[in-house]
Design a protein around this motif. Sequence first.
Motif, PDB file in Angstrom:
ATOM      1  N   LEU A 184       6.571   9.042  -9.089  1.00 61.46           N
ATOM      2  CA  LEU A 184       5.966  10.267  -9.601  1.00 61.46           C
ATOM      3  C   LEU A 184       5.914  10.242 -11.135  1.00 61.46           C
ATOM      4  O   LEU A 184       6.888   9.882 -11.794  1.00 61.46           O
ATOM      5  N   TYR A 185       4.773  10.647 -11.662  1.00 61.09           N
ATOM      6  CA  TYR A 185       4.560  10.754 -13.095  1.00 61.09           C
ATOM      7  C   TYR A 185       4.520  12.242 -13.431  1.00 61.09           C
ATOM      8  O   TYR A 185       3.534  12.927 -13.125  1.00 61.09           O
ATOM      9  N   LEU A 186       5.589  12.733 -14.027  1.00 64.50           N
ATOM     10  CA  LEU A 186       5.708  14.163 -14.316  1.00 64.50           C
ATOM     11  C   LEU A 186       5.425  14.404 -15.783  1.00 64.50           C
ATOM     12  O   LEU A 186       6.204  14.034 -16.667  1.00 64.50           O
ATOM     13  N   SER A 187       4.302  15.027 -16.054  1.00 65.19           N
ATOM     14  CA  SER A 187       3.860  15.253 -17.418  1.00 65.19           C
ATOM     15  C   SER A 187       4.427  16.558 -17.978  1.00 65.19           C
ATOM     16  O   SER A 187       4.555  17.561 -17.254  1.00 65.19           O
ATOM     17  N   LYS A 218       5.780  23.566 -13.047  1.00 65.90           N
ATOM     18  CA  LYS A 218       5.221  23.232 -11.732  1.00 65.90           C
ATOM     19  C   LYS A 218       5.943  22.060 -11.062  1.00 65.90           C
ATOM     20  O   LYS A 218       5.513  21.570 -10.026  1.00 65.90           O
ATOM     21  N   LEU A 219       7.036  21.595 -11.646  1.00 65.42           N
ATOM     22  CA  LEU A 219       7.628  20.339 -11.190  1.00 65.42           C
ATOM     23  C   LEU A 219       8.119  20.423  -9.753  1.00 65.42           C
ATOM     24  O   LEU A 219       8.002  19.458  -8.996  1.00 65.42           O
ATOM     25  N   ARG A 220       8.676  21.560  -9.359  1.00 64.59           N
ATOM     26  CA  ARG A 220       9.170  21.674  -7.986  1.00 64.59           C
ATOM     27  C   ARG A 220       8.045  21.503  -6.975  1.00 64.59           C
ATOM     28  O   ARG A 220       8.210  20.803  -5.954  1.00 64.59           O
ATOM     29  N   SER A 221       6.893  22.102  -7.235  1.00 62.49           N
ATOM     30  CA  SER A 221       5.779  21.957  -6.298  1.00 62.49           C
ATOM     31  C   SER A 221       5.191  20.549  -6.350  1.00 62.49           C
ATOM     32  O   SER A 221       4.726  20.025  -5.326  1.00 62.49           O
ATOM     33  N   GLU A 250      14.401  21.354 -15.827  1.00 62.91           N
ATOM     34  CA  GLU A 250      13.516  21.767 -14.738  1.00 62.91           C
ATOM     35  C   GLU A 250      13.399  20.660 -13.701  1.00 62.91           C
ATOM     36  O   GLU A 250      13.433  20.924 -12.488  1.00 62.91           O
ATOM     37  N   PHE A 251      13.287  19.422 -14.157  1.00 65.41           N
ATOM     38  CA  PHE A 251      13.185  18.317 -13.202  1.00 65.41           C
ATOM     39  C   PHE A 251      14.466  18.164 -12.384  1.00 65.41           C
ATOM     40  O   PHE A 251      14.421  18.049 -11.157  1.00 65.41           O
ATOM     41  N   ILE A 252      15.613  18.150 -13.050  1.00 69.47           N
ATOM     42  CA  ILE A 252      16.882  17.947 -12.338  1.00 69.47           C
ATOM     43  C   ILE A 252      17.100  19.064 -11.321  1.00 69.47           C
ATOM     44  O   ILE A 252      17.466  18.819 -10.161  1.00 69.47           O
ATOM     45  N   GLU A 253      16.861  20.300 -11.729  1.00 65.23           N
ATOM     46  CA  GLU A 253      17.065  21.429 -10.821  1.00 65.23           C
ATOM     47  C   GLU A 253      16.069  21.397  -9.665  1.00 65.23           C
ATOM     48  O   GLU A 253      16.412  21.733  -8.522  1.00 65.23           O
ATOM     49  N   ALA A 254      14.832  20.970  -9.943  1.00 67.41           N
ATOM     50  CA  ALA A 254      13.832  20.856  -8.875  1.00 67.41           C
ATOM     51  C   ALA A 254      14.237  19.783  -7.869  1.00 67.41           C
ATOM     52  O   ALA A 254      14.104  19.970  -6.651  1.00 67.41           O
TER      53      ALA A 254
END
Length: 558
Positions: free
Chosen positions: A131-134, A140-143, A235-239
Motif C-alpha cells: 500500500l502506498y499511503l499518501s 482516509k487511511l483507515r478506509s 493515523e496510520f498506526i492507529e488505523a
Amino acid sequence: MSVPTSSAGDATGSKEMPSSKGYRIMKTPSLNKGLAFTEMEREELGLKGLIPSATMTLDSQVKMTILEFRRQSSPLDKYVFLQSLQDAHSTLYYAVLSRHTSECMPFVYTPVVGEACQKFSQIYRHTPQGLYLSFEDRGKLRSILDNWPENDIRAIVFTDGERILGLGDQGLDGMGIPIGKLALYTACGGVPPSQCLPVSLDVGTNNEDKLNDPFYIGLRRRRVTGPEYDAFVAEFIEAAVDKYGRSVMLQFEDFGNKNAFRLLERWQNEVCCFNDDIQGTAAVALAGILGSTPLTGIPVEHHRFLFLGAGEAGAGIAELIAYAVHCETGESIEECRKHIFMLDSKGLVCKARASDLQHHKLPFAHDVDHVPDLLTAVRTLKPTALIGVSTLAKSFDQAVIEEMSANSARPLIFALSNPTSKAECTPQEAYQWSDGAAVYASGSPFEPVEYKGKAYIPGQGNNAYIFPGVGLAAVACGATQITDLDMYIAAKALAETISKDRLDASCVYPRLDDIREVSVKVALAIVKNKYATGHASVLPQPLDLEAHIRSVTYEPRY
C-alpha cells in the motif's frame, strides 16, 4: 459478486473483467501453479488452452527458474526477474528463495535493493505489492486499508523512505525495502505471505533528483515535518491496529535519525512494534559479539567497544550491548555504557560536547578527552572491538587495523555499513592487515578469503538472521509488545546456532541456507519470553511451543 461475461469496452474505453475462471486463477499470483496444474485441475478450473500441455512439478519449476535467474545479465536484472516472478507466481517465488536463500538473498535485499530503490520509479511493476499511503490522503487511511485484499494481516513493514540504507532520502522509491524485508519474513522465517503487508508512507522527499525526475512516482513536494508528520504516522498506526488487531506487528524501517528514535519511544509501549535499523541491527551485531567469544576468549562484558558512526544503528547496537552487559553482570546500565565509545563526524562523543549532541548520543558522552579522528581514538582508548556503522567506505584503513591488532590478539572488526560499496573495509583488508587475527563481519555479503593457506568465511551481520524470527514469534504467540529483552534473547539464540566449522573459519554467523531453522530457534526463544512476561495473546499457551511455531509456518508447496 457476479463476474461480467462481456469483454467489450464501453464508450470510455474501460473493459469488463474476463469471465474465464481459469484465466483469473492464472492471473492471481497466490493461486497460479503454471505448468504444475494437473490434468484434472485443468479440466475443472477452465485452464485448457491457457497453458501448454506439458506438466511440471514444483521441484522442476524451481530448477528451471534458478537457471533462468542465473542467466540474467546484471544484478538489477536479477532483482527485476525475481520481482516479476513474485508478481506472477508467488508459490514458485518463495520456493526459489527458500531453497536458494544464500544465492538469491543479495538480489532480494542488500546489496542490490539499494540500486533497486534508487531506480524504483523506473522499474515499478503495476501489480500491487503493498500500500502506498499518501499524505494527501490523510484522514482516509483507515478506509484505504480496506482496499488491500487480505484482512488477516499479522506483520507490516513500513517506511517513509527518508534514510534508505546508506543512500539517504529516496522518497516513495524506498518502498523496495518493505517489499524485500517481507519477502524475507516469508522465505527465511516462514511467515505466511498473505499475512504480510508492505507500506510506504509518502510524505514527500527532499531529494532534488527525485523531485526533478519526470518519471518519479511519488508525491512531488518537500517532506512534511512537525506535528502534521506525527499526526500522519499516528493515523496510520492507529488505523492498522483498528483493522488488524492489537497484536499486528509493526516494523519501522529506514526512518531518518530525527524521527526513528522518537517514534520508537512514542509507540513501543502502546503497540507491538520495533525498529529494525535500531533494534534488529543491534541484535544481529550483539549475536556476532556473543558468538565470537570462543575465538577471542573475551566475553561481552570484558570488551572495550569503539563505534565509528553514532546514528540510529550505532546507538541501537551500543544500547543493546550495554543491556547485555547489564544482564550478564547485574551492573547498572549507566555503568555498562562506560565500556562503549562512539565517534561521529566531529570526533569522539564526549562530555565536553554534551551541549551540541543529539539525544541518542548523550548516554555515551563520557568524561574523556576529545580526539578528532578514528586512528587517534583507537590509540587512545585501546578498544578490542571496532564497529563501523558510518557508511564511510575504507575508513578502517591499514593503520587502524594494525593498531586494533596491537590492542587484542583477536580484534573484532565489524564493518556493518550497507550496501557493499559503503563497507568500512573488506574482509581481505581486515585479514591481511591483522595477519589473519581479525574476527570480521560485514553488513553486506563478501566471498570467502584465503590468507596464508587458511580459509576465512566473512560473517554477514545480516538483519535477516533476526527480523524473520521476531516476526514469526509475534505471529505464533500474538505478541502485544516487543522489548529490549526480546532482542537480547534473540541475539543469544542466534549466537548459539553457530557451528564449529563456521567458527573454525573465523565466522560468527550461521549459514544463510540454514536460516529457516535459525529463525525457528530465534522465534522459540522469544515466544518463551512472551508467555513468561504476559505479552502473548494466543491463549492458552500451547504445550509444545516449538511444534506450535512450526505449525504456523508457511511452506511453499502446491
